[in-house]
Design a protein around this motif. Structure first.
Motif, mmCIF file in Angstrom:
data_model
loop_
_atom_site.group_PDB
_atom_site.id
_atom_site.type_symbol
_atom_site.label_atom_id
_atom_site.label_comp_id
_atom_site.label_asym_id
_atom_site.label_seq_id
_atom_site.Cartn_x
_atom_site.Cartn_y
_atom_site.Cartn_z
ATOM 1 N N LYS A 60 36.742 21.030 0.722
ATOM 2 C CA LYS A 60 35.585 19.853 0.150
ATOM 3 C C LYS A 60 36.280 18.686 0.592
ATOM 4 N N SER A 64 34.505 15.848 2.767
ATOM 5 C CA SER A 64 33.936 14.610 2.330
ATOM 6 C C SER A 64 34.327 13.248 3.067
ATOM 7 N N ASP A 67 31.897 13.252 6.086
ATOM 8 C CA ASP A 67 30.775 12.513 5.597
ATOM 9 C C ASP A 67 30.874 11.193 5.325
ATOM 10 N N GLU A 68 32.026 10.657 4.649
ATOM 11 C CA GLU A 68 32.120 9.403 4.820
ATOM 12 C C GLU A 68 32.246 8.477 6.153
#
Length: 441
Positions: A60, A64, A67-68
């Motif tokens: 996770k 993330s 994604d950022e």
């Protein structure tokens, strides 16, 4: 209303995504357009919360960070020194990966940490486990080393062999095992200096991509006798892709080193998901262990314009062509030159491949193999091997030139082959002429 072109393009890309789940598609839509200035940004996963202790599951956290990075317009995700455990990760456009010295991105041994989704595997799509690293429509992707992608393959190998021993007829895909990397539907991809280690299934799967370079990488998995061998631990699987260059790589594996793949079955030529494999260049590589330097199949239809040069084999077959009696196949325009055999295996292994054979009630299709040239081969090996096909396979125009080798045996199994020519071929110090074709077995 003023139309935002970037937003429109992002929305369209989501609508075209295949083989991924809705969450992944939605997050791509939220990403900002890639920009040259953003590409210089670096995202160190340890500085952003990932723990490289070889124990903590970081899926996770790392996702993330991807994604950022994408949402900020792209950049490079940096994996620093440490062992970072993770399940499936999904790359996005503009996000590159740098795996630094002594850095390991290590796959979880829990199969449930790899998302199950509709994915390309063995020449078709079905619900199966995602790879450790997955990239779809990631043009201009760069993955660089010198660090390691470790698939933690041992428990997956054991499960496969245990299942096969307990359940008669167990097939490859009956036991779910994760690939290390799947890159699909992408252009201008470069993977450089990475060590691929102990993948649970294929190491690097390239599907429907163009202009891909894989350079100075290592592909390693157990290569001993069963059960001390990594099943299906192919090094690189070039699937329905074009303009691929593989250079300066090392292979020591329990299955094919480089496999050229497409579709299978009597209707394979009509499979729109499987365009031909074309224009593949393999150069300056070392093949320590594995099925063959380059293998055509077992799932393959049209494969053409393949060149192999300046390579060393220490066991793998020089040319392996799998001819499926249930699949229409055409393998043509193959050039192999400046090959050194260091206690190598055989020169040819061209033969029928009947694993998982299924005509689906159709007449057996034809196959064609033509225009093969092998030249400038030196060193020591086992034998010439074999060239023969199934009843509906036509094998023509094979030219062997400038070969000087020491072989354990001059045995050469030759079947229904036309126009086999030898020029300046010496075996164990003696000139050898091309043998005459024999009746197919």
């Amino acid at each position: 209303m003023k139309l935002n072109l970037s937003s429109l393009l992002a929305t369209l890309s989501v609508l075209m995504l295949t083989g991924t789940n809705a969450t992944y598609a939605e997050s791509v839509a939220k990403s900002k357009p890639f920009s040259a200035s953003a590409a210089d940004k670096r995202y160190n996963i340890a500085e952003k919360g990932a723990v490289g202790d070889g124990k903590t599951l970081n899926t996770k956290t790392i996702q993330s960070i991807i994604d950022e990075c994408a949402q900020n317009g792209g950049g490079t995700m940096v994996i620093p020194k440490g062992v970072f455990i993770s399940g499936s990760l999904f790359l996005k456009p503009g996000v590159n990966i740098e795996i630094q010295q002594d850095a390991v991105l290590k796959g979880s041994t829990n199969i449930n940490d790899y998302e199950k989704l509709n994915t390309r595997i063995e020449g078709h799509f079905e619900p199966w486990r995602a790879a450790l690293i997955n990239g779809d429509k990631v043009d201009h992707l760069r993955i660089t080393g010198p660090g390691t992608l470790d698939g933690s393959g041992e428990p997956f190998y054991k499960l496969f062999y245990d299942t096969r021993n307990a359940v008669k007829g167990t097939k490859n895909l009956d036991v779910e095992r994760p690939r290390l990397t799947l890159i699909q539907n992408s252009k201008d991809v470069k993977i450089s200096g990475v060590k691929f280690l102990n993948s649970g299934f294929w190491n690097l799967h390239i599907y429907r991509c163009q202009n891909v370079t894989v350079e100075n990488c290592r592909f390693v998995a157990p290569s001993g006798a069963v059960p001390n061998r990594g099943p299906s631990s192919d090094g690189i699987d070039v699937d329905s892709s074009q303009d691929i260059t593989i250079s300066g790589c090392f292979f020591s594996l329990g299955d094919d080193c480089i496999a050229l793949k497409g579709s299978k079955g009597p209707f394979a030529m009509q499979d729109k998901d499987s365009p031909p494999v074309e224009r593949v260049l393999i150069k300056d590589c070392i093949f320590e262990a594995g099925g063959g330097i380059v293998t055509f199949g077992s799932e393959a239809t049209l494969v053409r314009d393949v060149e192999v040069k300046r390579c060393i084999t220490r066991g793998p077959t020089i040319l392996r062509l799998k001819l499926r009696p249930d699949t229409p196949q055409q393998y043509e325009n193959i050039r192999m030159s400046d090959i050194t055999m260091e206690n190598g295996g055989v020169v040819f292994k061209v033969s029928p491949w009947t694993q998982y054979f299924d005509l689906k009630g159709q007449e057996p299709p034809k196959a064609l193999v033509r225009n093969i040239k092998i030249s400038n081969v030196r060193g020591t090996g086992g034998s010439f091997g074999e060239i023969w096909g199934h009843e509906r396979a036509e094998i023509v125009d094979i030219y062997v030139k400038n070969m000087d080798v020491q072989l354990k045996t001059t045995d050469f199994k030759l079947g229904n082959v036309k126009d086999l020519k030898f020029k300046n071929v010496r075996v164990n110090g003696k000139k050898m002429s091309a043998p005459l074709a024999q009746a197919a077995n």
